[in-house]
Scaffold this motif. Structure first.
Motif, short mmCIF file in Angstrom:
data_model
loop_
_atom_site.label_atom_id
_atom_site.label_comp_id
_atom_site.label_asym_id
_atom_site.label_seq_id
_atom_site.Cartn_x
_atom_site.Cartn_y
_atom_site.Cartn_z
N GLY A 104 0.79 -1.22 0.00
CA GLY A 104 0.00 0.00 0.00
C GLY A 104 0.82 1.27 0.00
N TYR A 140 -1.79 11.02 1.03
CA TYR A 140 -3.16 10.54 1.21
C TYR A 140 -4.16 11.64 0.85
N TRP A 154 -3.52 0.71 2.20
CA TRP A 154 -3.02 -0.10 3.30
C TRP A 154 -2.62 -1.48 2.77
#
Length: 161
Positions: A104, A140, A154
């Motif tokens: 991830g 993010y 993730w």
């Protein structure tokens, strides 16, 4: 040769720019009024190649006050930066051939940051951890929340369907 560092930097710029320009020709280029997917990479490749040519010409023709001999290769930073990028790619996509799942975006950014920090003259764990956390949060925000890219954020084994 008046300035060997600038000359060889210009050679490198010309090679990279030419390679990107050549690669961009595999895509539809279009025109400036109706740009295709190859237009921008072709333009950047040509500009980089021209910048390299200008650097080479300047280095060959004009004398500088300083001595610019090419020194030894900086192996540690080069290996650390290349390894960091490769680890990021593996973390983001995994290695299906070796049955290694994707770790991830978050784990990839932490791996990238810690390994890239090894390229410097000194390594401080706390600084690397703070930098990795800031980069992970900003990545993010930018890629997942704002651009809504479908990235594995993730590790696959932590995600519950």
């Amino acid at each position: 040769m008046k300035n060997t560092q600038d000359f060889y930097a210009g050679v490198l710029f010309m090679l990279v720019g030419s390679a990107f320009g050549w690669g961009a020709l595999d895509y539809q280029v279009g025109s400036s009024g109706r740009m295709g997917p190859g237009y921008f990479p072709l333009l950047l490749g040509v500009l980089l190649a021209l910048l390299g040519a200008a650097m080479m010409l300047r280095a060959a023709l004009f004398q500088t006050d300083r001595i610019n001999a090419i020194g030894p290769w900086a192996w540690k930073p080069m290996v650390a930066i290349i390894a960091a990028n490769l680890l990021f790619g593996v973390a983001l996509g995994g290695l299906p051939g070796l049955k290694l799942p994707a770790l991830g975006l978050m784990a990839g950014i932490y791996l990238l940051t810690f390994v890239a920090c090894l390229a410097g003259e000194r390594f401080k764990f706390k600084e690397a951890a703070l930098l990795a956390t800031a980069l992970a949060a900003l990545s993010y925000l930018a890629f997942v929340l704002l651009l809504q890219l479908q990235l594995p954020v993730w590790p696959v084994f932590l995600v519950v369907n």
